[in-house]
Design a protein around this motif. Structure first.
Motif, PDB file in Angstrom:
ATOM      1  N   UNK A  27       0.725  -1.273  -0.074  1.00  0.00           N
ATOM      2  CA  UNK A  27      -0.022   0.071  -0.027  1.00  0.00           C
ATOM      3  C   UNK A  27       0.909   1.281   0.021  1.00  0.00           C
ATOM      4  N   UNK A  28       1.938   1.025   0.891  1.00  0.00           N
ATOM      5  CA  UNK A  28       2.821   2.357   0.661  1.00  0.00           C
ATOM      6  C   UNK A  28       3.354   2.589  -0.315  1.00  0.00           C
ATOM      7  N   UNK A  29       3.781   1.534  -1.029  1.00  0.00           N
ATOM      8  CA  UNK A  29       4.490   1.507  -2.473  1.00  0.00           C
ATOM      9  C   UNK A  29       3.511   1.905  -3.457  1.00  0.00           C
ATOM     10  N   UNK A  34       1.789   6.465  -6.806  1.00  0.00           N
ATOM     11  CA  UNK A  34       0.844   7.825  -6.957  1.00  0.00           C
ATOM     12  C   UNK A  34       1.609   9.146  -7.181  1.00  0.00           C
ATOM     13  N   UNK A  35       2.457   9.283  -6.409  1.00  0.00           N
ATOM     14  CA  UNK A  35       3.439  10.179  -6.371  1.00  0.00           C
ATOM     15  C   UNK A  35       4.071  10.488  -7.431  1.00  0.00           C
ATOM     16  N   UNK A  40       4.887  13.022 -12.973  1.00  0.00           N
ATOM     17  CA  UNK A  40       4.869  12.796 -14.650  1.00  0.00           C
ATOM     18  C   UNK A  40       3.902  13.897 -15.046  1.00  0.00           C
ATOM     19  N   UNK A  41       2.593  13.909 -14.378  1.00  0.00           N
ATOM     20  CA  UNK A  41       1.474  14.705 -15.031  1.00  0.00           C
ATOM     21  C   UNK A  41       1.921  16.160 -14.998  1.00  0.00           C
ATOM     22  N   UNK A  42       2.711  16.506 -13.913  1.00  0.00           N
ATOM     23  CA  UNK A  42       3.118  17.980 -13.883  1.00  0.00           C
ATOM     24  C   UNK A  42       4.426  18.387 -14.602  1.00  0.00           C
ATOM     25  N   UNK A  72       9.850  11.475  -3.139  1.00  0.00           N
ATOM     26  CA  UNK A  72       9.474  10.227  -3.391  1.00  0.00           C
ATOM     27  C   UNK A  72      10.829   9.128  -2.960  1.00  0.00           C
ATOM     28  N   UNK A  73      12.160   9.808  -2.987  1.00  0.00           N
ATOM     29  CA  UNK A  73      13.158   9.078  -2.720  1.00  0.00           C
ATOM     30  C   UNK A  73      13.109   8.677  -1.024  1.00  0.00           C
TER      31      UNK A  73
END
Length: 170
Positions: A27-29, A34-35, A40-42, A72-73
């Motif tokens: 779930x965390x992954x 999602x981030x 990528x959308x940004x 993200x990292x």
């Protein structure tokens, strides 16, 4: 036999706990995935609006992307490490369960492992009990008591023999 059953039960519970932990980590992954998708959308939005051609907007966009990638990292690295530890634990439990449940000699644990040695020793103890009393033992404790008493008798007899040999030498 009860020891083997208890060990299998413990391994199954430990394995179940680790799999549950792994599902929570998945779930965390998904949150991290999602981030990355939003990032990528940004980036597509920045290119679509042409901000990459404007040095001021490009600079701000790069700083925004850098900060997002760092976040993200920060989320991914410890999660990856924990997931690897969990996978290693599940693999270890699975290997031990395999050694107990499935082995080259028809489903008996391998005699070269501690659990396999204890399994074979206990089966041999039960066979000796059956030959001695002509019946199945009522419990593990009955076999263990019989083996302990027999061992004490053998040790006492051995000590007696040593004393008699020493007396004969004198």
């Amino acid at each position: 036999m009860e020891q083997v059953a208890e060990r299998v039960k413990s391994l199954v519970q430990d394995n179940s706990h680790e799999v549950y932990s792994l599902s929570a980590q998945m779930v965390q992954l998904q949150v991290i995935q999602g981030a990355v998708a939003r990032l990528l959308e940004r980036i597509d939005d920045i290119v679509y609006k042409g901000w990459h051609t404007n040095s001021g907007m490009a600079h701000l966009s790069i700083l925004e992307i850098r900060d997002t990638v760092r976040l993200v990292d920060i989320g991914f690295h410890p999660l990856h490490t924990k997931m690897q530890e969990t996978v290693n634990a599940v693999e270890s439990f699975s290997n031990e369960l395999f050694d107990i449940i499935v082995s080259p000699d028809g489903g008996k644990p391998c005699i070269n492992s501690l659990i396999g040695w204890n399994y074979h020793a206990m089966n041999n103890n039960i066979d000796v009990f059956k030959r001695e009393f002509g019946r199945e033992p009522e419990s593990f404790e009955e076999v263990a008591t019989y083996i302990l008493d027999t061992t004490k008798k053998v040790v006492a007899k051995s000590e007696e023999n040593k004393k008699s040999r020493c007396a004969n030498i004198d």
